[in-house]
Design a protein around this motif. Structure first.
Motif, mmCIF file in Angstrom:
data_model
loop_
_atom_site.group_PDB
_atom_site.id
_atom_site.type_symbol
_atom_site.label_atom_id
_atom_site.label_comp_id
_atom_site.label_asym_id
_atom_site.label_seq_id
_atom_site.Cartn_x
_atom_site.Cartn_y
_atom_site.Cartn_z
ATOM 1 N N ALA A 54 0.831 -1.205 0.000
ATOM 2 C CA ALA A 54 0.000 0.000 0.000
ATOM 3 C C ALA A 54 0.865 1.254 0.000
ATOM 4 O O ALA A 54 0.485 2.272 -0.590
ATOM 5 C CB ALA A 54 -0.930 -0.002 1.202
ATOM 6 N N SER A 55 2.031 1.192 0.635
ATOM 7 C CA SER A 55 2.893 2.370 0.651
ATOM 8 C C SER A 55 3.479 2.644 -0.732
ATOM 9 O O SER A 55 3.706 3.804 -1.086
ATOM 10 C CB SER A 55 4.006 2.198 1.678
ATOM 11 N N ILE A 56 3.714 1.585 -1.517
ATOM 12 C CA ILE A 56 4.224 1.789 -2.876
ATOM 13 C C ILE A 56 3.172 2.490 -3.723
ATOM 14 O O ILE A 56 3.479 3.443 -4.455
ATOM 15 C CB ILE A 56 4.632 0.445 -3.504
ATOM 16 N N ILE A 57 1.935 2.054 -3.607
ATOM 17 C CA ILE A 57 0.850 2.683 -4.369
ATOM 18 C C ILE A 57 0.670 4.128 -3.932
ATOM 19 O O ILE A 57 0.512 5.020 -4.767
ATOM 20 C CB ILE A 57 -0.451 1.875 -4.208
ATOM 21 N N GLN A 58 0.740 4.374 -2.642
ATOM 22 C CA GLN A 58 0.612 5.742 -2.140
ATOM 23 C C GLN A 58 1.772 6.608 -2.624
ATOM 24 O O GLN A 58 1.577 7.774 -2.984
ATOM 25 C CB GLN A 58 0.546 5.744 -0.607
ATOM 26 N N ASN A 59 2.981 6.054 -2.653
ATOM 27 C CA ASN A 59 4.142 6.804 -3.134
ATOM 28 C C ASN A 59 3.986 7.168 -4.611
ATOM 29 O O ASN A 59 4.345 8.274 -5.025
ATOM 30 C CB ASN A 59 5.420 6.011 -2.923
ATOM 31 N N VAL A 60 3.471 6.245 -5.421
ATOM 32 C CA VAL A 60 3.257 6.523 -6.843
ATOM 33 C C VAL A 60 2.207 7.619 -7.010
ATOM 34 O O VAL A 60 2.379 8.537 -7.825
ATOM 35 C CB VAL A 60 2.850 5.234 -7.600
ATOM 36 N N LEU A 61 1.146 7.538 -6.240
ATOM 37 C CA LEU A 61 0.110 8.584 -6.320
ATOM 38 C C LEU A 61 0.663 9.940 -5.887
ATOM 39 O O LEU A 61 0.355 10.968 -6.504
ATOM 40 C CB LEU A 61 -1.096 8.187 -5.474
#
Length: 68
Positions: free
Chosen positions: A2-9
């Protein structure tokens, strides 16, 4: 994950903020994107061709050589 997705966003948001900060920023980001993506695509194409050439034998699609 989830942190990777949040970082991309977050990264998309940061790039959007930078792109609209100055009129020339969009042009500079586009040129930088093209300078990274186009050589990567060319290298990927050449690497895939090299791998396929290594795996596929040379005789595929060719008639056998004539013996004398």
């Amino acid at each position: 994950m989830a942190s990777i997705i949040q970082n991309v966003l977050d990264m998309i948001g940061y790039f959007t903020d930078v792109a609209f900060a100055f009129p020339t920023s969009i042009l500079l980001l586009t040129v930088g994107f093209l300078l990274v993506v186009l050589p990567s695509l060319v290298f990927g194409y050449l690497a895939a061709g090299g791998i396929v050439d290594y795996i596929v034998p040379d005789s595929v699609g060719r008639p056998p050589a004539h013996q004398r």
